[in-house]
Design an enzyme around this catalytic site. Structure first.
Site, PDB file in Angstrom:
ATOM      1  N   ARG A  43       0.831  -1.211   0.000  1.00  0.00           N
ATOM      2  CA  ARG A  43       0.000   0.000   0.000  1.00  0.00           C
ATOM      3  C   ARG A  43       0.867   1.263   0.000  1.00  0.00           C
ATOM      4  O   ARG A  43       0.521   2.261  -0.634  1.00  0.00           O
ATOM      5  CB  ARG A  43      -0.942  -0.006   1.206  1.00  0.00           C
ATOM      6  CG  ARG A  43      -1.983   1.092   1.133  1.00  0.00           C
ATOM      7  CD  ARG A  43      -3.110   0.939   2.156  1.00  0.00           C
ATOM      8  NE  ARG A  43      -4.265   1.723   1.732  1.00  0.00           N
ATOM      9  CZ  ARG A  43      -4.789   2.729   2.452  1.00  0.00           C
ATOM     10  NH1 ARG A  43      -4.280   3.037   3.615  1.00  0.00           N
ATOM     11  NH2 ARG A  43      -5.822   3.412   1.987  1.00  0.00           N
ATOM     12  N   HIS A  47       0.466   4.135  -2.746  1.00  0.00           N
ATOM     13  CA  HIS A  47       0.098   5.513  -2.410  1.00  0.00           C
ATOM     14  C   HIS A  47       1.214   6.502  -2.744  1.00  0.00           C
ATOM     15  O   HIS A  47       0.950   7.677  -2.981  1.00  0.00           O
ATOM     16  CB  HIS A  47      -0.299   5.617  -0.937  1.00  0.00           C
ATOM     17  CG  HIS A  47      -1.735   5.273  -0.692  1.00  0.00           C
ATOM     18  ND1 HIS A  47      -2.489   5.813   0.321  1.00  0.00           N
ATOM     19  CD2 HIS A  47      -2.568   4.442  -1.367  1.00  0.00           C
ATOM     20  CE1 HIS A  47      -3.715   5.318   0.271  1.00  0.00           C
ATOM     21  NE2 HIS A  47      -3.791   4.473  -0.736  1.00  0.00           N
ATOM     22  N   HIS A 171      -6.314  -5.970  -3.363  1.00  0.00           N
ATOM     23  CA  HIS A 171      -7.108  -6.144  -2.141  1.00  0.00           C
ATOM     24  C   HIS A 171      -7.255  -7.615  -1.752  1.00  0.00           C
ATOM     25  O   HIS A 171      -7.991  -7.939  -0.836  1.00  0.00           O
ATOM     26  CB  HIS A 171      -8.460  -5.426  -2.272  1.00  0.00           C
ATOM     27  CG  HIS A 171      -8.341  -3.947  -2.108  1.00  0.00           C
ATOM     28  ND1 HIS A 171      -9.343  -3.055  -2.365  1.00  0.00           N
ATOM     29  CD2 HIS A 171      -7.274  -3.183  -1.700  1.00  0.00           C
ATOM     30  CE1 HIS A 171      -8.924  -1.817  -2.133  1.00  0.00           C
ATOM     31  NE2 HIS A 171      -7.670  -1.866  -1.737  1.00  0.00           N
ATOM     32  N   TRP A 187     -10.400  -8.718   3.163  1.00  0.00           N
ATOM     33  CA  TRP A 187     -11.165  -9.084   1.967  1.00  0.00           C
ATOM     34  C   TRP A 187     -11.199 -10.597   1.767  1.00  0.00           C
ATOM     35  O   TRP A 187     -12.160 -11.121   1.225  1.00  0.00           O
ATOM     36  CB  TRP A 187     -10.533  -8.439   0.733  1.00  0.00           C
ATOM     37  CG  TRP A 187     -10.663  -6.953   0.638  1.00  0.00           C
ATOM     38  CD1 TRP A 187     -11.691  -6.262   0.028  1.00  0.00           C
ATOM     39  CD2 TRP A 187      -9.751  -5.952   1.113  1.00  0.00           C
ATOM     40  NE1 TRP A 187     -11.463  -4.906   0.122  1.00  0.00           N
ATOM     41  CE2 TRP A 187     -10.277  -4.686   0.773  1.00  0.00           C
ATOM     42  CE3 TRP A 187      -8.529  -5.996   1.807  1.00  0.00           C
ATOM     43  CZ2 TRP A 187      -9.635  -3.478   1.088  1.00  0.00           C
ATOM     44  CZ3 TRP A 187      -7.895  -4.792   2.132  1.00  0.00           C
ATOM     45  CH2 TRP A 187      -8.440  -3.561   1.775  1.00  0.00           C
TER      46      TRP A 187
HETATM   47  C1  HEM Z   1      -6.038  -1.090   1.963  1.00  0.00           C
HETATM   48  C2  HEM Z   1      -9.018   1.856  -0.472  1.00  0.00           C
HETATM   49  C3  HEM Z   1      -6.881   0.595  -4.616  1.00  0.00           C
HETATM   50  C4  HEM Z   1      -3.614  -1.929  -2.155  1.00  0.00           C
HETATM   51  C5  HEM Z   1      -7.008  -0.161   1.658  1.00  0.00           C
HETATM   52  C6  HEM Z   1      -7.852   0.476   2.628  1.00  0.00           C
HETATM   53  C7  HEM Z   1      -8.697   1.293   1.943  1.00  0.00           C
HETATM   54  C8  HEM Z   1      -8.380   1.186   0.546  1.00  0.00           C
HETATM   55  C9  HEM Z   1      -9.788   2.167   2.539  1.00  0.00           C
HETATM   56  C10 HEM Z   1      -7.788   0.256   4.132  1.00  0.00           C
HETATM   57  C11 HEM Z   1      -6.697   1.105   4.774  1.00  0.00           C
HETATM   58  C12 HEM Z   1      -6.676   0.923   6.270  1.00  0.00           C
HETATM   59  O1  HEM Z   1      -7.744   1.085   6.896  1.00  0.00           O
HETATM   60  O2  HEM Z   1      -5.584   0.657   6.837  1.00  0.00           O
HETATM   61  C13 HEM Z   1      -8.734   1.717  -1.815  1.00  0.00           C
HETATM   62  C14 HEM Z   1      -9.505   2.317  -2.882  1.00  0.00           C
HETATM   63  C15 HEM Z   1      -8.921   1.948  -4.058  1.00  0.00           C
HETATM   64  C16 HEM Z   1      -7.771   1.123  -3.720  1.00  0.00           C
HETATM   65  C17 HEM Z   1     -10.738   3.196  -2.687  1.00  0.00           C
HETATM   66  C18 HEM Z   1      -9.321   2.239  -5.484  1.00  0.00           C
HETATM   67  C19 HEM Z   1     -10.560   2.492  -5.858  1.00  0.00           C
HETATM   68  C20 HEM Z   1      -5.743  -0.092  -4.297  1.00  0.00           C
HETATM   69  C21 HEM Z   1      -4.681  -0.407  -5.224  1.00  0.00           C
HETATM   70  C22 HEM Z   1      -3.749  -1.112  -4.521  1.00  0.00           C
HETATM   71  C23 HEM Z   1      -4.242  -1.244  -3.159  1.00  0.00           C
HETATM   72  C24 HEM Z   1      -4.640   0.020  -6.689  1.00  0.00           C
HETATM   73  C25 HEM Z   1      -2.434  -1.678  -5.001  1.00  0.00           C
HETATM   74  C26 HEM Z   1      -2.203  -2.022  -6.249  1.00  0.00           C
HETATM   75  C27 HEM Z   1      -4.060  -2.009  -0.843  1.00  0.00           C
HETATM   76  C28 HEM Z   1      -3.470  -2.878   0.171  1.00  0.00           C
HETATM   77  C29 HEM Z   1      -4.185  -2.628   1.359  1.00  0.00           C
HETATM   78  C30 HEM Z   1      -5.176  -1.633   1.033  1.00  0.00           C
HETATM   79  C31 HEM Z   1      -2.332  -3.873  -0.028  1.00  0.00           C
HETATM   80  C32 HEM Z   1      -3.961  -3.304   2.722  1.00  0.00           C
HETATM   81  C33 HEM Z   1      -3.072  -2.446   3.592  1.00  0.00           C
HETATM   82  C34 HEM Z   1      -2.856  -3.029   4.965  1.00  0.00           C
HETATM   83  O3  HEM Z   1      -3.094  -4.215   5.189  1.00  0.00           O
HETATM   84  O4  HEM Z   1      -2.419  -2.273   5.862  1.00  0.00           O
HETATM   85  N1  HEM Z   1      -7.331   0.288   0.408  1.00  0.00           N
HETATM   86  N2  HEM Z   1      -7.705   1.004  -2.354  1.00  0.00           N
HETATM   87  N3  HEM Z   1      -5.434  -0.582  -3.063  1.00  0.00           N
HETATM   88  N4  HEM Z   1      -5.090  -1.300  -0.285  1.00  0.00           N
HETATM   89 FE1  HEM Z   1      -6.446  -0.233  -1.333  1.00  0.00          FE
END
Ligand code: HEM
Length: 296
Positions: A43, A47, A171, A187
């Site tokens: 992430r 970002h 995700h 997820w």
């Molecule tokens: C986690 C939103 C696209 C990788 C999250 C979280 C949100 C989110 C709200 C939770 C963060 C937290 O509460 O700690 C979104 C939205 C996206 C998007 C709205 C697009 C519409 C992506 C993309 C990637 C990605 C493109 C990578 C290619 C991740 C990963 C996590 C995560 C790996 C887990 C992080 C953790 O375990 O701490 N995302 N995301 N996301 N996202 Fe996304």
């Protein structure tokens, strides 16, 4: 947590394999989330790059702007300080690597180490912040919104619908934390193993609306029939199934893991390169080292 000895005794400048090894050595974190630093490193990489705007050529991973409050303090980046802290010992051990290279390299290394595809990665980013390239806050996607918002954000980076769905497959990894985003839960059942399970669950489960008690955020829930664990989807995840064009690719990736890996690998490599210009030898040419701004 024994981070200080990760990867041996340092390395020669340019030995990115040594850095990869140090990253792999720190992935296992028994006391953190699901036992791995991998998801939050992925992430961080995303970002750091996902602020890019094609039209104004601002944002992107070059400069590692998240070290500073203007970008690091964006509520969308809440929780990513954990990822940056995990990487501090690696930076101390290989001080020659820039933060912007380290964050992106750690992301692709973690993806591979968690069973995902190899993502081609090239070095050369600098930690030089050009104030005129600083992205405004609000460039990263808002999970409470729908297909139109997703398209607006990812088209701005230069991605198309198929790439958007492929990237969303990340995700499969990690979880939401109510304290970071308002959303809560994971997820898939095994969130430290990269696969196409996210796409299969999107289609196979019945997702019902649920309000997160701590935050009042609206998300979607389903109980896994085998483990009886509750799993979650964000409104933006569900939008990938209700939008017919996105849904085409969700079905494709649910059926064909190899195709998903191939598309994800290409799209993630492109994401890591947003805003980076290179000459014929691959050297980064827009490092802005001679212009104004400040160095870390
Ligand atoms: C986690 C939103 C696209 C990788 C999250 C979280 C949100 C989110 C709200 C939770 C963060 C937290 O509460 O700690 C979104 C939205 C996206 C998007 C709205 C697009 C519409 C992506 C993309 C990637 C990605 C493109 C990578 C290619 C991740 C990963 C996590 C995560 C790996 C887990 C992080 C953790 O375990 O701490 N995302 N995301 N996301 N996202 Fe996304």
């Amino acid at each position: 947590v024994n981070q200080s000895q990760a990867g041996g005794q340092g390395s020669k400048p340019g030995d990115f394999e040594a850095v990869r090894k140090s990253v792999i050595d720190l992935l296992k974190q028994p006391d953190y989330d699901d036992g791995s630093a991998g998801p939050v490193l992925v992430r961080l990489a995303w970002h750091s790059a996902g602020t890019y705007d094609v039209e104004t050529d601002t944002g992107g991973s070059n400069g590692a702007g998240m070290r500073y409050e203007a970008e690091g303090g964006d509520p969308a980046n809440a929780g990513l300080q954990n990822a940056r802290l995990f990487l501090e010992p690696v930076k101390r051990q290989h001080p020659w690597i820039t933060y912007s290279d380290l964050w992106t390299l750690a992301g692709v290394t973690a993806i591979r180490a968690m069973g995902g595809p190899e993502v081609s990665w090239r070095p050369g980013r600098t930690d030089y912040v050009d104030d005129s390239k600083l992205p405004p806050r609000g460039r990263l996607p808002d999970a409470a919104q729908g297909a139109a918002h997703i398209r607006a954000v990812f088209y701005r980076m230069g991605f198309g619908d198929r790439e958007i769905v492929a990237l969303s497959g990340a995700h499969n990894l990690g979880r939401c934390h109510a304290g970071n985003s308002g959303f809560e839960g994971k997820w898939v059942n095994n969130p430290t193993r990269f696969s196409n399970q996210y796409f299969r669950l999107l289609l196979s489960e019945e997702w019902t609306e649920k309000t997160v008690p701590e935050s009042g955020a609206l998300q979607f829930a389903s109980v896994d029939p085998v483990t009886e664990e509750e799993l979650m989807m964000l409104p933006t995840d569900i939008a990938l199934t209700t939008d017919p064009e996105f849904a085409k690719y969700v079905r494709m990736y649910a059926e064909d893991k190899a195709l998903f890996f191939e598309d994800f690998s290409r799209a993630f490599a492109k994401l890591m390169e947003l805003g980076i210009r290179r000459d014929a030898e691959g050297r980064v040419t827009n490092t802005d080292n001679e212009k104004g701004g400040y160095r870390s």
